[in-house]
Motif scaffolding. Structure first.
Motif, mmCIF file in Angstrom:
data_model
loop_
_atom_site.group_PDB
_atom_site.id
_atom_site.type_symbol
_atom_site.label_atom_id
_atom_site.label_comp_id
_atom_site.label_asym_id
_atom_site.label_seq_id
_atom_site.Cartn_x
_atom_site.Cartn_y
_atom_site.Cartn_z
ATOM 1 N N PHE A 118 0.837 -1.203 0.000
ATOM 2 C CA PHE A 118 0.000 0.000 0.000
ATOM 3 C C PHE A 118 0.868 1.248 0.000
ATOM 4 N N VAL A 119 1.889 1.258 0.850
ATOM 5 C CA VAL A 119 2.748 2.437 0.959
ATOM 6 C C VAL A 119 3.460 2.713 -0.360
ATOM 7 N N GLU A 120 3.947 1.678 -1.014
ATOM 8 C CA GLU A 120 4.630 1.869 -2.290
ATOM 9 C C GLU A 120 3.670 2.385 -3.358
ATOM 10 N N HIS A 121 2.433 1.891 -3.341
ATOM 11 C CA HIS A 121 1.435 2.405 -4.292
ATOM 12 C C HIS A 121 1.150 3.871 -4.010
ATOM 13 N N TYR A 122 1.036 4.227 -2.744
ATOM 14 C CA TYR A 122 0.802 5.625 -2.375
ATOM 15 C C TYR A 122 1.965 6.489 -2.845
ATOM 16 N N ARG A 123 3.182 5.985 -2.673
ATOM 17 C CA ARG A 123 4.365 6.740 -3.089
ATOM 18 C C ARG A 123 4.344 7.022 -4.599
ATOM 19 N N ARG A 124 3.932 6.025 -5.375
ATOM 20 C CA ARG A 124 3.948 6.166 -6.828
ATOM 21 C C ARG A 124 2.837 7.069 -7.348
ATOM 22 N N THR A 125 1.739 7.163 -6.620
ATOM 23 C CA THR A 125 0.546 7.848 -7.134
ATOM 24 C C THR A 125 0.280 9.203 -6.488
ATOM 25 N N ARG A 126 1.162 9.661 -5.624
ATOM 26 C CA ARG A 126 0.989 10.961 -4.976
ATOM 27 C C ARG A 126 2.223 11.817 -5.212
ATOM 28 N N PRO A 127 2.060 13.139 -5.134
ATOM 29 C CA PRO A 127 3.239 14.005 -5.245
ATOM 30 C C PRO A 127 4.263 13.679 -4.161
ATOM 31 N N ARG A 128 5.523 13.910 -4.487
ATOM 32 C CA ARG A 128 6.603 13.536 -3.581
ATOM 33 C C ARG A 128 6.467 14.204 -2.218
ATOM 34 N N HIS A 129 6.100 15.492 -2.209
ATOM 35 C CA HIS A 129 6.028 16.201 -0.930
ATOM 36 C C HIS A 129 4.868 15.678 -0.069
ATOM 37 N N VAL A 130 3.795 15.195 -0.724
ATOM 38 C CA VAL A 130 2.665 14.646 0.033
ATOM 39 C C VAL A 130 3.079 13.348 0.716
ATOM 40 N N PHE A 131 3.749 12.475 -0.026
ATOM 41 C CA PHE A 131 4.209 11.226 0.579
ATOM 42 C C PHE A 131 5.204 11.499 1.704
ATOM 43 N N ALA A 132 6.111 12.441 1.483
ATOM 44 C CA ALA A 132 7.124 12.745 2.503
ATOM 45 C C ALA A 132 6.474 13.204 3.802
ATOM 46 N N GLN A 133 5.431 13.976 3.686
ATOM 47 C CA GLN A 133 4.765 14.495 4.879
ATOM 48 C C GLN A 133 3.877 13.446 5.538
ATOM 49 N N GLU A 134 3.079 12.751 4.746
ATOM 50 C CA GLU A 134 2.055 11.872 5.304
ATOM 51 C C GLU A 134 2.602 10.535 5.792
ATOM 52 N N PHE A 135 3.644 10.022 5.158
ATOM 53 C CA PHE A 135 4.136 8.704 5.561
ATOM 54 C C PHE A 135 5.564 8.714 6.104
ATOM 55 N N GLU A 136 6.384 9.644 5.641
ATOM 56 C CA GLU A 136 7.738 9.716 6.181
ATOM 57 C C GLU A 136 7.851 10.704 7.330
ATOM 58 N N ALA A 137 6.749 11.421 7.594
ATOM 59 C CA ALA A 137 6.702 12.386 8.701
ATOM 60 C C ALA A 137 7.798 13.432 8.589
ATOM 61 N N ASP A 138 8.078 13.878 7.361
ATOM 62 C CA ASP A 138 9.085 14.907 7.126
ATOM 63 C C ASP A 138 8.412 16.268 7.019
ATOM 64 N N PHE A 139 9.098 17.278 7.513
ATOM 65 C CA PHE A 139 8.609 18.640 7.392
ATOM 66 C C PHE A 139 9.023 19.172 6.022
ATOM 67 N N VAL A 140 8.053 19.569 5.231
ATOM 68 C CA VAL A 140 8.345 20.106 3.904
ATOM 69 C C VAL A 140 7.687 21.467 3.786
ATOM 70 N N SER A 141 8.267 22.310 2.941
ATOM 71 C CA SER A 141 7.694 23.628 2.721
ATOM 72 C C SER A 141 6.333 23.487 2.066
ATOM 73 N N SER A 142 5.480 24.449 2.312
ATOM 74 C CA SER A 142 4.127 24.403 1.759
ATOM 75 C C SER A 142 4.165 24.381 0.243
ATOM 76 N N SER A 143 3.424 23.467 -0.340
ATOM 77 C CA SER A 143 3.352 23.404 -1.803
ATOM 78 C C SER A 143 2.498 24.527 -2.367
ATOM 79 N N ARG A 144 1.778 25.260 -1.490
ATOM 80 C CA ARG A 144 0.901 26.319 -1.970
ATOM 81 C C ARG A 144 1.633 27.650 -2.093
ATOM 82 N N GLY A 145 2.849 27.721 -1.554
ATOM 83 C CA GLY A 145 3.582 28.972 -1.569
ATOM 84 C C GLY A 145 4.532 29.049 -2.750
ATOM 85 N N ILE A 146 4.884 30.299 -3.137
ATOM 86 C CA ILE A 146 5.827 30.512 -4.229
ATOM 87 C C ILE A 146 7.254 30.471 -3.710
ATOM 88 N N TRP A 147 7.471 31.051 -2.508
ATOM 89 C CA TRP A 147 8.808 31.139 -1.936
ATOM 90 C C TRP A 147 8.919 30.212 -0.733
#
Length: 260
Positions: free
Chosen positions: A205-234
């Motif tokens: 399931f996790v590998e399927h999620y990784r392949r079918t979602r944007p990288r930053h979404v997977f990093a946040q939701e399953f790897e619990a990594d802090f990533v910059s907001s994808s909604r911001g320009i800077w």
């Protein structure tokens, strides 16, 4: 629980978890043991479905049983999230033979200790309570004002400062929870729990999620990594670097001449 199990559970919340049918993973046991120390402030950055809510629910029942002087307060961004924790706590009480004196959708009262577990809104509705244990679920999504004006003060009158267990999936590099994680120093203990620390998650399931979602979404939701907001320009770090205090400038600014 029999007397021996209850005695062991009094010093180790994982024993209570086992009595309710939950086998703690190593990180859950670490969090539970550290939470019992007076004045503990715990931050758990965890991926989806790794067991953070179960750990919090066991701690809520444990504190109500063995630290009954003050209420257990549960807060989350939405009412259904905090009452879901109450539902898990109710299940733990039933499975571990912990009788309840009162059982409501947003609160439990233990028959043995008389202690109350309350689900409160993450806002002004939390004002006025005193918490021996404060549980905040999905903490990164609770507003700064709710924490500073309502939730944090619930611990102020408790000797030793009570205990605070704040778990969440990350929500970018912003908000009080990120600031506590990045800049809180020794005031907090931290656990980072990505998906592969939970043996119950399906790797397919996790590998399927990784392949079918944007990288930053997977990093946040399953790897619990802090990533910059994808909604911001800077990126936030780039914006922060534009602002410095005057005493940090490597040169002196010329004085403006007064107009003649």
């Amino acid at each position: 629980m029999d007397d021996l199990t209850a005695f062991r559970a009094a010093v180790d919340p994982s024993v209570l978890a086992a009595a309710a049918g939950y086998q703690f993973d190593p990180w859950q046991r670490e969090v539970a043991v550290h939470a019992t120390a007076p004045g503990s402030r715990l931050l758990v950055a965890a991926g989806c479905q790794v067991g953070k809510s179960t750990c919090q629910a066991v701690l809520g029942v444990w504190f109500a049983l063995y630290r009954p002087q003050y209420d257990v307060i549960v807060a989350a961004p939405a009412v259904h999230q905090s009452t879901a924790l109450i539902t898990t706590m109710r299940k733990i009480c039933r499975r571990a033979d912990v009788p309840l004196a009162r059982d409501a959708a947003t609160s439990l009262e233990l028959a043995e200790s008389g202690e109350k577990i309350r689900a409160v809104p993450a806002g002004v509705g939390a004002r006025g309570y005193t918490a021996g244990l404060l549980i905040t679920d999905e903490s990164a999504f609770i507003s700064d004002s709710a924490v500073s004006e309502a939730l944090a003060p619930t611990l102020a009158a408790v000797p030793g400062g009570g205990a605070w267990v704040a778990t969440s999936s990350p929500n970018g590099e912003r908000g009080w929870w990120w600031d506590a994680w990045a800049n809180g120093g020794d005031s907090y203990q931290r656990w980072h729990v990505p998906w592969n620390m939970c043996p119950r998650l399906s790797q397919d399931f996790v590998e399927h999620y990784r392949r079918t979602r944007p990288r930053h979404v997977f990093a946040q939701e399953f790897e619990a990594d802090f990533v910059s907001s994808s909604r911001g320009i800077w990126a936030p770090a780039l914006i922060d670097s534009m602002f410095v205090d005057d005493d940090e400038l490597p040169f002196e600014l010329p004085l403006m001449r007064e107009a003649a």
